[in-house]
Design a protein around this motif. Structure first.
Motif: not given
Length: 339
Positions: A152-165, A249-259
């Protein structure tokens, strides 16, 4: 021109605020000693864990210390007491010869938590699932290894796990790892990052991934003309990591795309969060109604989805609200399994 100047000023302020917020979060974690997972175990508390009696724990700790293992301790009055991490406990189980999850299960089980409606607790569910699989008392003996792949380009899962990334441009994002088809060694050294939870790693996302997702088919046609663009996540990433992780575990954005389609194609299990609010519930039903169309699109491209089930579960629910109870009743009529 005025609008461009205004947008650049706003972007600069937003970037500065992001950096300030990230620094503040990091400083508070250090101040409250919350950089790593908080829970610790005393020697006495080990008897409450599965497959461990007090005598078994005492004997294992004694044998490991004789062999040179150093358990963390903290001052307690005039003496010290054991202050074991989840890694120490997992190592203790291993010393006793207790079988791990990976000893009897095929690795790399892929779970895709998805809903085309934003704000339904997809990312929160993924982070809690990752931490629960690793750190629940009943699962410590399994020594489960979890990888969160943030697409997910919003990177929320990234932020939850390591805010510096989750700030600035990231060149080693999950989407880049897929498209570059990097080796397993490079995935481990340059792309996958550890988190504050032992045994849980993150493959981060970047805001630039949104441009990659929007041009996915064109990029794949140019760089991978002989590959199905909806199989690249499976072939270039998942297949390489199956032996290194028990759950992916996979997290994608809330929209229909190739990912999202790539994630559907490689999922072993789907999970659908269902919030009770009318707008969110309505959007969830629309997604479930259209899911067969997405699967047909994959089939027509030559990819056969293979997930075992789609588990629906309620989020943001209050049992004291009548409309929430009603939404739960409706959901039970639609979903085969609901928590």
């Amino acid at each position: 021109m005025d609008s461009m100047i205004q947008s650049k000023r706003m972007a600069a302020r937003a970037g500065s605020m992001l950096q300030s917020l990230t620094t503040d979060i990091t400083d508070k974690k250090r101040e409250f000693e919350a950089v790593d997972y908080w829970k610790r175990y005393t020697k006495h508390s080990l008897k409450d864990l599965p497959n461990l009696s007090r005598a078994q724990a005492d004997n294992a700790i004694h044998d490991m210390e004789v062999a040179g293992y150093v358990f963390p301790k903290i001052p307690s009055g005039s003496t010290e007491k054991y202050n074991l991490t989840i890694r120490d406990v997992s190592n203790l189980y291993e010393h006793r010869g207790v079988a791990k999850y990976r000893d009897s299960h095929r690795g790399g089980f892929v779970v895709f938590v998805t809903n085309l409606k934003g704000g339904v607790s997809k990312t929160v569910s993924i982070v809690n699932l990752a931490h629960g699989l690793r750190a629940h008392d009943n699962l410590l003996k399994e020594d489960i290894r979890v990888l969160v792949v943030d697409l997910d380009p919003q990177a929320s899962a990234t932020m939850f796990n390591d805010e510096t990334l989750a700030i600035g441009q990231i060149d080693n994002s999950s989407a880049q790892a897929i498209l570059q088809n990097v080796s397993l060694a490079e995935l481990k050294s340059n792309f996958i990052k550890p988190t504050g939870m032992d045994g849980v790693d993150i493959l981060p996302a970047s805001i630039e991934d949104a441009f990659i997702a929007s041009d996915w088919l064109e990029i794949c046609a140019e760089n991978w003309p002989n590959k199905n663009p909806y199989e690249l996540l499976q072939q270039n990433l998942i297949d390489k990591l199956r032996d290194d992780y028990d759950f992916i575990l996979l997290d994608t954005g809330p929209h229909l795309d190739a990912l999202l389609l790539n994630s559907l194609a490689c999922a072993d299990l789907l999970m659908t969060p269902v919030p009770p609010a009318q707008v969110d519930f309505h959007s969830t039903l629309k997604y479930l109604e259209r899911l067969p169309v997405l699967l047909e699109q994959l089939l027509e491209s030559g990819v056969e989805p293979h997930y075992l089930a789609n588990i629906g579960y309620m989020t943001k629910i209050s049992k004291n609200k009548s409309d929430h109870k009603e939404a739960q009743r409706w959901a039970k009529k639609v979903l085969e399994l609901i928590f």
